[in-house]
Design an enzyme around this catalytic site. Structure first.
Site, PDB file in Angstrom:
ATOM      1  CG  ASP A 135      43.765  48.181  43.649  1.00 58.26           C
ATOM      2  OD1 ASP A 135      43.146  47.432  43.260  1.00 58.26           O
ATOM      3  OD2 ASP A 135      44.617  47.286  44.633  1.00 58.26           O
ATOM      4  CG  ASP A 160      40.319  43.588  46.757  1.00 55.26           C
ATOM      5  OD1 ASP A 160      39.590  43.509  47.681  1.00 55.26           O
ATOM      6  OD2 ASP A 160      39.693  43.513  45.509  1.00 55.26           O
TER       7      ASP A 160
END
Length: 266
Positions: free
Chosen positions: A44, A46
């Protein structure tokens, strides 16, 4: 294994086209990887590879206050982290066309990038960890609910253009996390068997998405506790990547596979 050596603790694609910026993806052969041997990492973005979540919070607050909507702070971020902007806009403002939803998403994300750019920083040790993984033949990909501009912003800020084997974002799928679509698409784009992938995630919805994709996971506790990022497929919880050896993650996954095989044969 450095600072993190003792810190490890076990605790169907709806694609919308390729979407990825081909200039950010290196030209490598797309041989399918072997089942059962973890040889691909999916990250991922953020809160997982860049320390951006506080700035997403600030940009959501600015965006929502401008529209007279109360911002619920951490509760809002926890409920939405991993979902696509289009999904969130429709939940906030009701049914709307894709065009209208994306216009709102771009407004919000433009504000986020403006806020975070001067303070841009990685989750500590990420670049060294990712580059070490690639040097050992482990493929790396990004799978995020962020849009194409946010992906390009993160990759450029890290100085890692051309270093990822695949990119998948909100513009590529109809469903965000906890659905597995983003992770499955990233695996497909780099020619990896889902069972050979380890997902790195900072949000419970992403951890659940990895489970639904049939992948191992590592929780990154930049904003959540290890307990909230736990699951039967979660290999470890880490606060950052500093001192973490890619091989240690592969070893944990292989041990998990061996135990599962032993139970199945018992």
């Amino acid at each position: 294994e450095g600072d993190l050596g003792a810190a490890l603790r076990s605790p169907g694609i709806a694609a919308r086209g390729t979407g990825a910026d081909s200039s950010l993806i290196p030209k490598r052969s797309m041989t399918v990887l072997g089942r059962g041997t973890p040889t691909a990492f999916i990250f991922d973005i953020d809160g997982t590879i860049i320390d951006s979540m506080p700035f997403h919070g600030k940009s959501w607050e600015v965006f929502l206050v401008r529209r007279g909507v109360r911002y619920e702070g951490e509760a809002f971020l926890r409920a939405t982290a991993g979902r696509t902007g289009v999904e969130i806009m429709r939940e906030l403002f009701g049914p709307m066309s894709d065009e209208a939803a994306w216009a709102l998403v771009h407004e919000k994300e433009d504000a986020y990038r403006e806020l975070f750019r001067p303070a841009f920083r990685e989750v500590e040790g990420f670049r060294a960890f990712a580059r070490g993984a690639r040097a050992q033949g482990i493929r790396i990909a990004l799978a995020t609910a962020g849009d194409a501009k946010n992906i390009a912003f993160a990759v450029a800020g890290l100085g890692m253009e051309g270093e990822f084997d695949a990119l998948a974002g909100a513009h590529d799928v109809a469903r965000g996390k906890p659905e597995p679509d983003l992770f499955l698409l990233a695996a497909e784009r780099m020619g990896a068997d889902p069972a050979a992938c380890v997902v790195f995630e900072d949000a419970p919805l992403g951890i659940e998405g990895a489970r639904r994709a049939g992948m191992h996971a590592v929780g990154v506790t930049s904003g959540e506790t290890a307990e909230r990022l736990a699951g039967p497929h979660v290999l470890a919880a880490i606060p950052h990547y500093r001192g973490l050896a890619p091989r240690s993650i592969i070893d944990l996954a292989q041990e998990r596979v061996r135990r599962a095989a032993a139970r199945a044969g018992a």
